[in-house]
Design a protein around this motif. Structure first.
Motif, PDB file in Angstrom:
ATOM      1  N   PHE A 198     -54.889  29.010 -12.005  1.00  0.00           N
ATOM      2  CA  PHE A 198     -55.100  27.751 -11.277  1.00  0.00           C
ATOM      3  C   PHE A 198     -54.039  26.723 -11.648  1.00  0.00           C
ATOM      4  N   SER A 199     -53.647  26.671 -12.916  1.00  0.00           N
ATOM      5  CA  SER A 199     -52.634  25.688 -13.328  1.00  0.00           C
ATOM      6  C   SER A 199     -51.305  25.921 -12.624  1.00  0.00           C
ATOM      7  N   ARG A 200     -50.920  27.191 -12.481  1.00  0.00           N
ATOM      8  CA  ARG A 200     -49.661  27.510 -11.781  1.00  0.00           C
ATOM      9  C   ARG A 200     -49.797  27.214 -10.298  1.00  0.00           C
ATOM     10  N   PHE A 201     -50.964  27.496  -9.724  1.00  0.00           N
ATOM     11  CA  PHE A 201     -51.242  27.167  -8.322  1.00  0.00           C
ATOM     12  C   PHE A 201     -51.106  25.669  -8.104  1.00  0.00           C
ATOM     13  N   LEU A 202     -51.712  24.879  -8.981  1.00  0.00           N
ATOM     14  CA  LEU A 202     -51.687  23.425  -8.841  1.00  0.00           C
ATOM     15  C   LEU A 202     -50.268  22.881  -8.952  1.00  0.00           C
ATOM     16  N   GLU A 203     -49.481  23.452  -9.833  1.00  0.00           N
ATOM     17  CA  GLU A 203     -48.084  23.040  -9.978  1.00  0.00           C
ATOM     18  C   GLU A 203     -47.319  23.242  -8.663  1.00  0.00           C
ATOM     19  N   ALA A 204     -47.572  24.371  -8.010  1.00  0.00           N
ATOM     20  CA  ALA A 204     -46.876  24.684  -6.757  1.00  0.00           C
ATOM     21  C   ALA A 204     -47.287  23.742  -5.627  1.00  0.00           C
ATOM     22  N   VAL A 205     -48.589  23.476  -5.497  1.00  0.00           N
ATOM     23  CA  VAL A 205     -49.025  22.625  -4.386  1.00  0.00           C
ATOM     24  C   VAL A 205     -48.653  21.164  -4.624  1.00  0.00           C
ATOM     25  N   GLU A 206     -48.570  20.751  -5.896  1.00  0.00           N
ATOM     26  CA  GLU A 206     -48.112  19.395  -6.195  1.00  0.00           C
ATOM     27  C   GLU A 206     -46.652  19.229  -5.769  1.00  0.00           C
ATOM     28  N   LYS A 207     -45.885  20.293  -5.914  1.00  0.00           N
ATOM     29  CA  LYS A 207     -44.490  20.256  -5.469  1.00  0.00           C
ATOM     30  C   LYS A 207     -44.418  20.071  -3.958  1.00  0.00           C
ATOM     31  N   VAL A 208     -45.284  20.778  -3.229  1.00  0.00           N
ATOM     32  CA  VAL A 208     -45.328  20.638  -1.774  1.00  0.00           C
ATOM     33  C   VAL A 208     -45.750  19.223  -1.383  1.00  0.00           C
ATOM     34  N   LYS A 209     -46.768  18.707  -2.051  1.00  0.00           N
ATOM     35  CA  LYS A 209     -47.247  17.354  -1.754  1.00  0.00           C
ATOM     36  C   LYS A 209     -46.134  16.326  -1.944  1.00  0.00           C
ATOM     37  N   LYS A 210     -45.380  16.458  -3.030  1.00  0.00           N
ATOM     38  CA  LYS A 210     -44.283  15.532  -3.297  1.00  0.00           C
ATOM     39  C   LYS A 210     -43.204  15.620  -2.225  1.00  0.00           C
ATOM     40  N   LEU A 211     -42.845  16.836  -1.826  1.00  0.00           N
ATOM     41  CA  LEU A 211     -41.827  17.021  -0.788  1.00  0.00           C
ATOM     42  C   LEU A 211     -42.273  16.423   0.539  1.00  0.00           C
ATOM     43  N   LYS A 212     -43.542  16.643   0.903  1.00  0.00           N
ATOM     44  CA  LYS A 212     -44.077  16.101   2.152  1.00  0.00           C
ATOM     45  C   LYS A 212     -44.070  14.576   2.128  1.00  0.00           C
ATOM     46  N   ALA A 213     -44.430  13.991   0.997  1.00  0.00           N
ATOM     47  CA  ALA A 213     -44.443  12.533   0.872  1.00  0.00           C
ATOM     48  C   ALA A 213     -43.032  11.964   1.000  1.00  0.00           C
TER      49      ALA A 213
END
Length: 238
Positions: free
Chosen positions: A104-119
């Motif tokens: 889950f920690s690695r999953f969260l790291e990846a989706v946080e990266k996507v969220k930042k890029l989208k923002a």
């Protein structure tokens, strides 16, 4: 900012794990899942996702092949049990690469990266849009220019060799032609209603077959422009 997700993986267990992880992240929404790459293409077209979790080892079309068919600003996170595919995944501009079994920690790291890029993309898009929502016109004086915001314009009026820009707060007079403004103002926001008038569509308060009201001002609606004007009105009718 919520992110719409699709999960594409031919392993039902992997689907369940990713669905579980998505439910734990408030800004993620799982729109659909599939184990079939051909069906995935239909789901992508239907849901226009922000993010796709894409397994590389898939029947019919591999995740690599499928990713090459995805257009638009869709972020892809590859998932696979084989680390050797990572290089090829990143060459295809994948946002990240998750190696199974996925924590889950690695999953969260990846989706946080996507969220930042989208923002960041949204911020840049808003800045670009804001920079295109105004223009400058030459007014009285040899080198005097005045900024005009699209949102402030009520209508433009042609008077001999001048154009008067009527705004919420003032009237701006510039030596120019109405044709010049007709060619340069965005057609989705402004429309010509008479040989002497261009109006802001958003500022029209009411209309009939011969007049257009912009605020308290009644302007003529010419025969030549009536059909096109009412086409614009129909686009916004409910």
């Amino acid at each position: 900012m919520n992110l719409k997700c699709l999960i594409i993986d031919d392993e039902p267990h992997a689907l369940r794990i990713l669905e579980k992880y998505i439910r734990q992240v408030p800004y993620l929404e799982c729109e659909a899942t599939t184990t079939k790459s051909i069906e995935a293409l239909q789901l992508i077209e239907k849901f226009s996702p922000d993010l796709i979790f894409l397994d590389i080892q898939m029947p019919d079309l591999t995740g690599i092949q499928l990713s090459k068919l995805i257009s638009g600003d869709v972020k892809v996170i590859f998932t696979t049990a084989y680390a050797q595919f990572a290089v090829e995944g990143f060459e295809l501009n994948a946002t990240d690469y998750l190696l199974k079994p996925i924590s889950f920690s690695r999953f969260l790291e990846a989706v946080e990266k996507v969220k930042k890029l989208k923002a960041e993309n949204r911020h840049n898009s808003n800045e670009n849009e804001a920079s295109e929502n105004f223009f400058f016109v030459k007014t009285d004086g040899k080198n005097k220019f005045q900024k005009v915001d699209f949102s402030e314009i009520l209508y433009l009026e042609s008077i001999r060799n001048y154009v008067v820009i009527h705004t919420k707060h003032e009237q701006i007079v510039t030596y120019n032609t109405l044709k010049h403004f007709e060619e340069n103002l965005p057609s989705e926001k402004f429309i010509k209603t008479h040989k002497s008038y261009i109006v802001s569509i958003a500022k029209v308060s009411k209309t009939d077959t011969s007049e257009v009201w912009v605020g308290d001002d009644s302007l003529p609606l010419g025969d030549t422009y009536r059909h096109t004007f009412f086409e614009k009105i129909r686009e916004r009718r409910i």
